[in-house]
Motif scaffolding. Structure first.
Motif, PDB file in Angstrom:
ATOM      1  N   LYS A 337       0.816  -1.216   0.000  1.00 19.54           N
ATOM      2  CA  LYS A 337       0.000   0.000   0.000  1.00 19.54           C
ATOM      3  C   LYS A 337       0.849   1.265   0.000  1.00 19.54           C
ATOM      4  N   ASP A 338       2.161   1.135   0.331  1.00 17.28           N
ATOM      5  CA  ASP A 338       3.046   2.297   0.379  1.00 17.28           C
ATOM      6  C   ASP A 338       3.710   2.583  -0.972  1.00 17.28           C
ATOM      7  N   VAL A 339       3.471   1.736  -1.977  1.00 19.36           N
ATOM      8  CA  VAL A 339       4.092   1.921  -3.288  1.00 19.36           C
ATOM      9  C   VAL A 339       3.614   3.230  -3.904  1.00 19.36           C
ATOM     10  N   HIS A 342       3.620   3.552 -10.467  1.00 19.91           N
ATOM     11  CA  HIS A 342       2.410   3.287 -11.233  1.00 19.91           C
ATOM     12  C   HIS A 342       1.483   2.364 -10.432  1.00 19.91           C
ATOM     13  N   PRO A 343       0.164   2.601 -10.444  1.00 17.49           N
ATOM     14  CA  PRO A 343      -0.767   1.766  -9.666  1.00 17.49           C
ATOM     15  C   PRO A 343      -0.610   0.276  -9.926  1.00 17.49           C
ATOM     16  N   ARG A 347      -0.265  -3.544  -7.477  1.00 17.62           N
ATOM     17  CA  ARG A 347      -0.997  -4.794  -7.717  1.00 17.62           C
ATOM     18  C   ARG A 347      -0.036  -5.945  -7.996  1.00 17.62           C
ATOM     19  N   ILE A 348       1.059  -5.651  -8.697  1.00 13.15           N
ATOM     20  CA  ILE A 348       2.054  -6.691  -8.966  1.00 13.15           C
ATOM     21  C   ILE A 348       2.676  -7.185  -7.666  1.00 13.15           C
ATOM     22  N   ASP A 353       3.139 -11.285  -3.404  1.00  7.55           N
ATOM     23  CA  ASP A 353       3.042 -11.568  -1.974  1.00  7.55           C
ATOM     24  C   ASP A 353       2.018 -12.673  -1.708  1.00  7.55           C
ATOM     25  N   SER A 354       0.888 -12.625  -2.406  1.00  7.72           N
ATOM     26  CA  SER A 354      -0.148 -13.651  -2.233  1.00  7.72           C
ATOM     27  C   SER A 354       0.377 -15.017  -2.652  1.00  7.72           C
ATOM     28  N   LEU A 355       1.136 -15.050  -3.764  1.00  7.51           N
ATOM     29  CA  LEU A 355       1.701 -16.322  -4.225  1.00  7.51           C
ATOM     30  C   LEU A 355       2.695 -16.875  -3.214  1.00  7.51           C
TER      31      LEU A 355
END
Length: 367
Positions: A337-339, A342-343, A347-348, A353-355
């Motif tokens: 969320k701190d990135v 580019h939006p 998401r990348i 992280d989810s993987l």
């Protein structure tokens, strides 16, 4: 004198202050204009004989010796000519007065009082201590550099900058695009501009991130130079190309591989170790023990992008565990969320992280 518009930037070092007027010593790290200083005692005294050369030697260039006494003994020191005033806790004031008088006696036989000398005599008083932890109060932070004024985005970046300004050693850990390195460089440039440090060192480990360095021409420094490009870009943005080139030539700014740090002691410097996830445990320990008097170190890295050979543990991951409870060292952890790029970058990062979380749970069930 504003060193960013004065003779220093035209190739002539700024002269030491003459101390004819009352100096304004910077507050210790962790305080704002001395507001957190325990000022329950004060003492005024004169140094004799009143010799300008000896007073200049006592104070050091840019009053670095007096600032060192302030930080280590948590006192406030001001002076006009040979008349001094020290404020703080009673025992600390007495120790500071003793140190100043001792150092002034030393100036009779020498024209240089090094930070090492100041430190060693402060240690003899038995009162040396690290600055107290100053909690982040949520106030908006601004970083001023010669070419731009930066405002950290979001609470985590604000906290990160606050920690850098109030701690000697700082870790910024998180994914790409969170501003870890850029903000650290901005703080370094600001500290140089405000004469809080004498030089900036930007360091990266020489690790092959899936590519081979051997075929590149030149020595190790030249081979690693392309990997240091993000640091150059940040400096150009904040100082301008000509100023950066001039300061690198004068060794005020040094950009080097981590291997070149071995055996050095870095005093009055702002040191940034970037991509620190690619250090080994031994390299990280070596780097952290290079920190000298009057210096600030910022260590940045992303623990999900380790390029070390299999079987080697990351020095950043190890240090985060070993040093997490050490007083005087700050840790700021960034998330997706701190990135601030580019939006899609956010998401990348979240997808990877989810993987990784899914793979960790799967391996746990398999065991």
């Amino acid at each position: 004198m504003d060193v960013f518009t004065g003779a220093f930037w035209e190739g002539v070092p700024a002269p030491p202050r003459t101390h004819q007027s009352q100096i304004c010593v910077l507050p210790k790290k962790g305080s704002k204009n001395g507001e957190n200083l325990n000022t329950n005692d004060s003492r005024q005294f004169d140094l004799h004989p009143a010799d300008l050369r000896r007073l200049t030697t006592l104070c050091g260039q840019f009053d670095e010796n007096l600032k060192h006494i302030e930080r280590r003994l948590q006192v406030s020191v001001t002076r006009r000519g040979h008349h001094f005033r020290v404020e703080g806790a009673t025992e600390n004031v007495a120790a500071a007065v003793e140190v100043i008088r001792y150092l002034y006696r030393e100036t009779e036989a020498t024209e240089d009082i090094s930070p090492d000398t100041v430190h060693l005599y402060i240690r003899e008083t038995g009162l040396e201590r690290l600055p107290e932890e100053i909690p982040f109060d949520g106030s908006v932070t601004i970083i001023k550099t010669p070419k731009l004024t930066a405002k950290p985005r979001g609470a985590n970046q604000q906290k990160y900058v606050h920690s850098i300004r109030s701690h000697d050693i700082n870790f910024g850990i998180g994914p790409a695009g969170t501003g870890k390195t850029w903000l650290a460089v901005a703080c370094a440039v600001e500290a140089l501009k405000d004469e809080q440090v004498k030089r900036i060192l930007l360091v990266r480990p020489a690790v092959e991130a899936g590519e081979k360095l051997g075929f590149l021409p030149g020595d190790l420094a030249q081979k690693v130079d392309p990997y240091l490009r993000p640091l150059y870009d940040a400096l150009y943005e904040m100082l301008g190309f000509e100023n950066v080139t001039r300061l690198i030539e004068k060794s005020v700014i040094e950009i080097a591989p981590l291997a070149f740090m071995r055996g050095r002691t870095l005093n009055n410097s702002f040191i940034i170790l970037d991509e620190s996830q690619n250090t080994t445990r031994e390299q990280m320990k070596m780097f952290l023990t290079r920190i000298g008097f009057g210096s600030t170190a910022v260590i940045t890295g992303d623990t999900t992008q380790v390029d070390l050979p299999k079987g080697q543990n990351s020095g950043l991951i190890h240090a985060a565990g070993v040093l997490r409870n050490v007083t005087g060292i700050s840790f700021t952890r960034f998330e997706a969320k701190d990135v601030v790029r580019h939006p899609l970058v956010q998401r990348i990062v979240e997808a990877y992280d989810s993987l990784d979380e899914g793979n960790s749970k799967g391996s746990g069930r398999a065991q």
